[in-house]
Design a protein around this motif. Structure first.
Motif, PDB file in Angstrom:
ATOM      1  N   GLU B  15       0.815  -1.128  -0.019  1.00 43.61           N
ATOM      2  CA  GLU B  15      -0.017   0.030   0.046  1.00 43.61           C
ATOM      3  C   GLU B  15       0.964   1.232  -0.029  1.00 43.61           C
ATOM      4  N   GLY B  16       0.465   2.096  -0.907  1.00 38.85           N
ATOM      5  CA  GLY B  16       1.203   3.518  -0.907  1.00 38.85           C
ATOM      6  C   GLY B  16       2.404   3.474  -2.078  1.00 38.85           C
ATOM      7  N   ARG B  17       2.898   2.430  -2.363  1.00 42.36           N
ATOM      8  CA  ARG B  17       3.822   2.216  -3.185  1.00 42.36           C
ATOM      9  C   ARG B  17       2.994   2.347  -4.933  1.00 42.36           C
ATOM     10  N   ILE B  18       4.122   2.355  -5.940  1.00 40.57           N
ATOM     11  CA  ILE B  18       3.628   2.151  -7.177  1.00 40.57           C
ATOM     12  C   ILE B  18       3.304   0.961  -7.668  1.00 40.57           C
ATOM     13  N   SER B  19       2.169   0.776  -8.437  1.00 44.11           N
ATOM     14  CA  SER B  19       1.813  -0.401  -9.125  1.00 44.11           C
ATOM     15  C   SER B  19       2.072  -0.176 -10.614  1.00 44.11           C
ATOM     16  N   ILE B  20       2.648  -1.145 -11.335  1.00 47.06           N
ATOM     17  CA  ILE B  20       2.925  -1.148 -12.809  1.00 47.06           C
ATOM     18  C   ILE B  20       2.634  -2.246 -13.378  1.00 47.06           C
ATOM     19  N   LEU B  21       1.494  -2.045 -14.213  1.00 45.10           N
ATOM     20  CA  LEU B  21       1.095  -3.196 -15.081  1.00 45.10           C
ATOM     21  C   LEU B  21       1.205  -3.069 -16.529  1.00 45.10           C
ATOM     22  N   GLY B  60      -6.469  10.864 -12.372  1.00 45.65           N
ATOM     23  CA  GLY B  60      -6.262  10.727 -10.821  1.00 45.65           C
ATOM     24  C   GLY B  60      -4.920  10.051 -10.706  1.00 45.65           C
ATOM     25  N   ARG B  61      -5.018   9.025  -9.787  1.00 45.87           N
ATOM     26  CA  ARG B  61      -4.127   7.913  -9.595  1.00 45.87           C
ATOM     27  C   ARG B  61      -3.460   7.182 -10.817  1.00 45.87           C
ATOM     28  N   PHE B  62      -4.276   7.100 -11.724  1.00 47.80           N
ATOM     29  CA  PHE B  62      -4.226   6.161 -12.799  1.00 47.80           C
ATOM     30  C   PHE B  62      -3.304   6.842 -13.874  1.00 47.80           C
ATOM     31  N   THR B  63      -2.173   6.339 -14.648  1.00 49.99           N
ATOM     32  CA  THR B  63      -1.612   6.951 -15.778  1.00 49.99           C
ATOM     33  C   THR B  63      -1.417   5.554 -16.605  1.00 49.99           C
ATOM     34  N   VAL B  64      -1.669   5.928 -18.147  1.00 49.66           N
ATOM     35  CA  VAL B  64      -1.548   4.745 -18.988  1.00 49.66           C
ATOM     36  C   VAL B  64      -0.234   5.565 -19.883  1.00 49.66           C
ATOM     37  N   PHE B  65       0.671   4.699 -20.206  1.00 46.26           N
ATOM     38  CA  PHE B  65       1.981   5.154 -21.108  1.00 46.26           C
ATOM     39  C   PHE B  65       1.833   4.025 -22.273  1.00 46.26           C
ATOM     40  N   LEU B  75       0.195   0.527 -17.320  1.00 51.30           N
ATOM     41  CA  LEU B  75      -0.682   1.388 -16.418  1.00 51.30           C
ATOM     42  C   LEU B  75       0.253   1.583 -15.063  1.00 51.30           C
ATOM     43  N   HIS B  76       0.149   2.756 -14.578  1.00 53.15           N
ATOM     44  CA  HIS B  76       0.705   2.860 -13.243  1.00 53.15           C
ATOM     45  C   HIS B  76      -0.326   3.685 -12.421  1.00 53.15           C
ATOM     46  N   GLY B  83      -7.991  -1.099  -1.954  1.00 51.20           N
ATOM     47  CA  GLY B  83      -9.032  -1.364  -2.924  1.00 51.20           C
ATOM     48  C   GLY B  83      -8.792  -1.396  -4.491  1.00 51.20           C
ATOM     49  N   ASP B  84      -7.551  -1.171  -4.861  1.00 52.38           N
ATOM     50  CA  ASP B  84      -7.124  -1.622  -6.025  1.00 52.38           C
ATOM     51  C   ASP B  84      -6.968  -2.830  -6.405  1.00 52.38           C
ATOM     52  N   SER B  85      -6.904  -3.704  -5.482  1.00 56.26           N
ATOM     53  CA  SER B  85      -6.799  -5.262  -5.680  1.00 56.26           C
ATOM     54  C   SER B  85      -7.901  -5.705  -6.440  1.00 56.26           C
ATOM     55  N   ALA B  86      -7.382  -6.180  -7.739  1.00 51.77           N
ATOM     56  CA  ALA B  86      -8.298  -6.807  -8.741  1.00 51.77           C
ATOM     57  C   ALA B  86      -7.602  -7.391  -9.884  1.00 51.77           C
ATOM     58  N   VAL B  87      -8.321  -7.715 -10.887  1.00 55.80           N
ATOM     59  CA  VAL B  87      -7.801  -8.345 -12.233  1.00 55.80           C
ATOM     60  C   VAL B  87      -7.863  -7.126 -13.124  1.00 55.80           C
ATOM     61  N   TYR B  88      -6.679  -6.648 -13.775  1.00 56.63           N
ATOM     62  CA  TYR B  88      -6.518  -5.718 -14.638  1.00 56.63           C
ATOM     63  C   TYR B  88      -6.473  -6.302 -15.893  1.00 56.63           C
ATOM     64  N   PHE B  89      -7.211  -6.014 -16.970  1.00 60.55           N
ATOM     65  CA  PHE B  89      -7.029  -6.342 -18.379  1.00 60.55           C
ATOM     66  C   PHE B  89      -6.792  -5.132 -19.061  1.00 60.55           C
TER      67      PHE B  89
END
Lengths: 113, 113
Positions: B15-21, B60-65, B75-76, B83-89
Motif C-alpha cells: 500500500e502506498g507504493r507504485i503498481s506498474i502493470l 487521478g492516480r491512474f496513468t497509462v503510457f 498502467l501506473h 481497494g485497487d486489488s483486482a484483475v486488470y485487463f
C-alpha cells in the motif's frame, strides 16, 4: 440502475443439452458482444452485433449462436453443450462501432458436466 | 495467436507504493487501447484509455503510457490502495474493426496494507 442484465447468474448443464444465456441492456447501445473468460486466456470474443438485425463471428464462435431481433436483447445459445464450454460468459455493449469502451454485465458462470 | 499479451499473471505491491502493470501487443494497426478492472463475481469496468496519437493519459492516480515503437503500454497506479486489488485487463482495437476489443490475459494485482 441503467446497464446490462445477464441471466442466469450461474448454471450447471449436462453435456449434450442446449441452453440460452440471456443478455438485456437498457442504454439503447447499438453494438453488443459476447465474451468468455478463461484462466490464462483472458476475455475472448465469441459473437458480436453492430446493430439490431446483424451479427458476426468473433475469435471463438464454434458451438455458439446468437440473434439480435431488437436493440435491447442479445441471447447466446449453446445448441449441444460440451465440457470445454465451461467458462464465465460476459455480455457487453457499446454506443457504436467506433472507438468506445464497453459496458459489461456481471457474467454467467456455466459448468458443463 | 495472442495479439495482446499480459505476461505477468500476478503482481503484489505494498500500500502506498507504485503498481506498474504491463501489456504488449503485436498488431501495429491497433489505434486505441483501454484498461479494465475486474473484481470477483463482477463484470469488467472501464478504467482508462489512450489513443495511438498520444503517449500518455492521466486520470487521478491512474496513468497509462504508450510506446508505439515497442508496441508496449503500461498502467501506473500511484499511490496503490488495498481497494485497487483486482484483475486488470488491457485491450486494444482498430477503428476499422468496428471497435471490437481484443483483450490480454489479465494481471491480478494484490495491494497489501
Amino acid at each position: 440502475t441503467a446497464g446490462i442484465t445477464q441471466a442466469p447468474t450461474s448454471q450447471i448443464l449436462a453435456a449434450g443439452r442446449s441452453m440460452t444465456l440471456r443478455c438485456t441492456q437498457d442504454m439503447r447501445h447499438n453494438a453488443m458482444y459476447w465474451y468468455r473468460q478463461d484462466l490464462g486466456l483472458g476475455l475472448r470474443l465469441i459473437h458480436y452485433s453492430n446493430t439490431a438485425g446483424t451479427t458476426g463471428k468473433g475469435e471463438v464462435p464454434d458451438g455458439y449462436s446468437v440473434s439480435r431481433a431488437n436493440t435491447d436483447d442479445f441471447p447466446l445459445t449453446l445448441a449441444s453443450a460440451v465440457p470445454s464450454q465451461t467458462s464465465v460468459y460476459f455480455c457487453a455493449s457499446s454506443p457504436g462501432t467506433g472507438l468506445y469502451g464497453y459496458t459489461f454485465g456481471s457474467g454467467t458462470r456455466l459448468t458443463v458436466v | 495467436d495472442q495479439q495482446v499479451k499480459q505476461n505477468s499473471p500476478s503482481l503484489s505491491v505494498q500500500e502506498g507504493r507504485i503498481s506498474i502493470l504491463n501489456c504488449d501487443y503485436t498488431n501495429s494497426m491497433f489505434d486505441y487501447f483501454l484498461w479494465y478492472k475486474k473484481y470477483p463475481a463482477e463484470g469488467p469496468t472501464f478504467l482508462i484509455s489512450i489513443s495511438s496519437i498520444k503517449d500518455k493519459n492521466e486520470d487521478g492516480r491512474f496513468t497509462v503510457f504508450l510506446n508505439k515503437s515497442a508496441k508496449h503500454l503500461s498502467l501506473h497506479i500511484v499511490p496503490s490502495q488495498p481497494g485497487d486489488s483486482a484483475v486488470y485487463f488491457c485491450a486494444a482495437t482498430r477503428y476499422n474493426q468496428g471497435g471490437k476489443l481484443i483483450f490480454g490475459q489479465g494481471t491480478e494485482l494484490s495491494v497489501k496494507p
